[in-house]
Design a protein around this motif. Structure first.
Motif, PDB file in Angstrom:
ATOM      1  N   ARG A 132      -1.044  38.482 -59.829  1.00  0.00           N
ATOM      2  CA  ARG A 132      -0.970  37.464 -58.785  1.00  0.00           C
ATOM      3  C   ARG A 132       0.130  36.441 -59.030  1.00  0.00           C
ATOM      4  N   ASP A 133       0.511  36.292 -60.305  1.00  0.00           N
ATOM      5  CA  ASP A 133       1.574  35.338 -60.637  1.00  0.00           C
ATOM      6  C   ASP A 133       2.952  35.992 -60.635  1.00  0.00           C
ATOM      7  N   PHE A 134       2.999  37.283 -60.341  1.00  0.00           N
ATOM      8  CA  PHE A 134       4.270  38.014 -60.263  1.00  0.00           C
ATOM      9  C   PHE A 134       5.090  37.859 -61.548  1.00  0.00           C
ATOM     10  N   LEU A 135       4.440  38.117 -62.678  1.00  0.00           N
ATOM     11  CA  LEU A 135       5.110  38.015 -63.971  1.00  0.00           C
ATOM     12  C   LEU A 135       6.028  39.217 -64.185  1.00  0.00           C
ATOM     13  N   VAL A 136       7.148  38.970 -64.828  1.00  0.00           N
ATOM     14  CA  VAL A 136       8.099  40.048 -65.105  1.00  0.00           C
ATOM     15  C   VAL A 136       7.515  40.998 -66.148  1.00  0.00           C
ATOM     16  N   THR A 137       7.619  42.284 -65.864  1.00  0.00           N
ATOM     17  CA  THR A 137       7.181  43.315 -66.791  1.00  0.00           C
ATOM     18  C   THR A 137       8.097  44.520 -66.631  1.00  0.00           C
ATOM     19  N   THR A 138       7.943  45.512 -67.472  1.00  0.00           N
ATOM     20  CA  THR A 138       8.705  46.737 -67.288  1.00  0.00           C
ATOM     21  C   THR A 138       8.046  47.557 -66.181  1.00  0.00           C
ATOM     22  N   CYS A 139       8.799  48.428 -65.570  1.00  0.00           N
ATOM     23  CA  CYS A 139       8.257  49.244 -64.482  1.00  0.00           C
ATOM     24  C   CYS A 139       7.397  50.389 -64.997  1.00  0.00           C
ATOM     25  N   ALA A 140       7.328  50.549 -66.330  1.00  0.00           N
ATOM     26  CA  ALA A 140       6.436  51.556 -66.898  1.00  0.00           C
ATOM     27  C   ALA A 140       4.998  51.056 -66.880  1.00  0.00           C
ATOM     28  N   ALA A 141       4.826  49.742 -66.732  1.00  0.00           N
ATOM     29  CA  ALA A 141       3.495  49.133 -66.664  1.00  0.00           C
ATOM     30  C   ALA A 141       3.079  48.989 -65.196  1.00  0.00           C
ATOM     31  N   LYS A 142       1.810  48.693 -64.970  1.00  0.00           N
ATOM     32  CA  LYS A 142       1.311  48.498 -63.618  1.00  0.00           C
ATOM     33  C   LYS A 142       2.063  47.336 -62.971  1.00  0.00           C
ATOM     34  N   HIS A 143       2.493  47.511 -61.728  1.00  0.00           N
ATOM     35  CA  HIS A 143       3.293  46.488 -61.074  1.00  0.00           C
ATOM     36  C   HIS A 143       3.143  46.570 -59.557  1.00  0.00           C
ATOM     37  N   THR A 144       3.639  45.549 -58.866  1.00  0.00           N
ATOM     38  CA  THR A 144       3.564  45.507 -57.407  1.00  0.00           C
ATOM     39  C   THR A 144       4.932  45.363 -56.741  1.00  0.00           C
ATOM     40  N   TYR A 145       5.928  44.962 -57.490  1.00  0.00           N
ATOM     41  CA  TYR A 145       7.290  44.838 -56.964  1.00  0.00           C
ATOM     42  C   TYR A 145       8.280  45.343 -58.005  1.00  0.00           C
ATOM     43  N   ARG A 146       9.357  45.933 -57.514  1.00  0.00           N
ATOM     44  CA  ARG A 146      10.428  46.433 -58.383  1.00  0.00           C
ATOM     45  C   ARG A 146      11.745  45.784 -57.991  1.00  0.00           C
ATOM     46  N   ALA A 147      12.518  45.360 -58.996  1.00  0.00           N
ATOM     47  CA  ALA A 147      13.840  44.785 -58.727  1.00  0.00           C
ATOM     48  C   ALA A 147      14.767  45.896 -58.264  1.00  0.00           C
ATOM     49  N   THR A 148      15.304  45.753 -57.068  1.00  0.00           N
ATOM     50  CA  THR A 148      16.152  46.795 -56.500  1.00  0.00           C
ATOM     51  C   THR A 148      17.599  46.362 -56.279  1.00  0.00           C
ATOM     52  N   ALA A 149      17.863  45.070 -56.420  1.00  0.00           N
ATOM     53  CA  ALA A 149      19.245  44.610 -56.238  1.00  0.00           C
ATOM     54  C   ALA A 149      19.452  43.266 -56.919  1.00  0.00           C
ATOM     55  N   ALA A 150      20.642  43.081 -57.472  1.00  0.00           N
ATOM     56  CA  ALA A 150      21.071  41.796 -58.028  1.00  0.00           C
ATOM     57  C   ALA A 150      22.385  41.455 -57.341  1.00  0.00           C
ATOM     58  N   ILE A 151      22.411  40.328 -56.648  1.00  0.00           N
ATOM     59  CA  ILE A 151      23.545  39.973 -55.798  1.00  0.00           C
ATOM     60  C   ILE A 151      24.198  38.678 -56.298  1.00  0.00           C
ATOM     61  N   LYS A 152      25.502  38.710 -56.497  1.00  0.00           N
ATOM     62  CA  LYS A 152      26.210  37.513 -56.933  1.00  0.00           C
ATOM     63  C   LYS A 152      26.344  36.525 -55.777  1.00  0.00           C
ATOM     64  N   ILE A 153      25.938  35.283 -56.024  1.00  0.00           N
ATOM     65  CA  ILE A 153      26.033  34.230 -55.021  1.00  0.00           C
ATOM     66  C   ILE A 153      27.294  33.415 -55.288  1.00  0.00           C
ATOM     67  N   LYS A 154      28.091  33.199 -54.258  1.00  0.00           N
ATOM     68  CA  LYS A 154      29.408  32.601 -54.437  1.00  0.00           C
ATOM     69  C   LYS A 154      29.521  31.157 -53.933  1.00  0.00           C
ATOM     70  N   GLU A 155      28.377  30.534 -53.660  1.00  0.00           N
ATOM     71  CA  GLU A 155      28.438  29.132 -53.264  1.00  0.00           C
ATOM     72  C   GLU A 155      29.149  28.302 -54.336  1.00  0.00           C
ATOM     73  N   LYS A 156      29.887  27.270 -53.925  1.00  0.00           N
ATOM     74  CA  LYS A 156      30.617  26.448 -54.880  1.00  0.00           C
ATOM     75  C   LYS A 156      29.682  25.522 -55.656  1.00  0.00           C
ATOM     76  N   ARG A 157      28.599  25.080 -55.014  1.00  0.00           N
ATOM     77  CA  ARG A 157      27.638  24.201 -55.667  1.00  0.00           C
ATOM     78  C   ARG A 157      26.275  24.872 -55.734  1.00  0.00           C
TER      79      ARG A 157
END
Length: 245
Positions: A171-196
């Protein structure tokens, strides 16, 4: 539905070809590296110990089970206080560089793994003896615990193995490996280019807009870097797709 996931300047999350960094030693220190750990040294560290300012438990054999490995040891600059905000910035920058070197991952790629960094300063007794060092450790997050590190730290090319890939659990959406029980998987990492550094409202807008096309489920989540991470150049927005596990 989206939700910001908390990040920590001390963790966020590491090591495969560790490095030792030497910055100007403290003036008058008898031995700035007094009782400093050695790069490559392994530990059986707990998740709670990862958040402590110092870690002085004996090293363990890296051939056996272990949850942390030293990736870098840096001598602190003269005049830098242990309670200075500049120390956090130095630690995060140093440890993230060591994290990428150890795993062979890029700035964006490492955010798709469950690897994280931890850093420690000498104990009060070691400081009294002249110690002026900072240590970086590599760990693999497993919810409320740390997952034992694999024998090979290099992650290779994306998609990574489930044993090191980044997922969210509970329920707290703690980071774990995907080999363990989970509900969400990281599928993208996007660079943000805002100046601030964006404010929270702006982050939510950015995450909603950018992660909509980077995920494959109606419900998705995203996390963004802390201000310290942003300042040292870590600017990845991470998008999470809902899974059935």
């Amino acid at each position: 539905m989206t939700r910001r996931l908390g990040t920590s300047a001390a963790i966020l999350g590491l090591l495969a070809a560790a490095l030792t960094i030497s910055i100007a030693p403290a003036a008058g220190a008898a031995d700035p590296l007094y009782q400093a750990p050695v790069v490559g040294q392994c530990s059986d560290m707990s998740r709670a110990e990862l958040d402590l300012p110092s870690y002085a438990e004996p090293a363990v054999d890296c051939a056996g089970p272990h949850t942390a490995q030293v990736t870098a040891v840096a001598t602190l600059p003269d005049g830098l206080a242990y309670d200075s905000p500049d120390l956090t910035e130095l630690a995060v920058e140093t440890c993230y560089a060591a994290q990428r070197e150890a795993t062979g991952a890029s700035k964006l790629g490492i955010r798709l793994t469950a690897y994280a960094i931890g850093y420690f300063i000498p104990t009060p007794e070691q400081q009294a003896a002249g110690a002026r060092w900072l240590r970086c450790d590599l760990v693999l997050l497993g919810g409320t615990e740390l997952t034992p590190l694999p024998g090979t730290l290099a992650v290779g090319k994306f998609p990574f193995k489930k044993s090191v890939s980044r997922c969210l659990a509970g329920r707290d959406f703690l980071v774990t490996t995907c080999a363990a029980k989970h509900t969400y998987r990281a599928t993208a990492a996007i660079k943000i280019k805002e100046k601030r550094y964006p404010k929270e409202k702006a982050w939510k807008r950015i995450g909603t807009d950018r992660c909509r096309s980077a995920t494959t489920s109606r419900t998705y989540r995203f996390s963004w870097p802390s201000k310290v991470d942003w300042k040292v150049g870590e600017r990845a927005l991470v998008c999470y797709t809902q899974t059935k596990k």
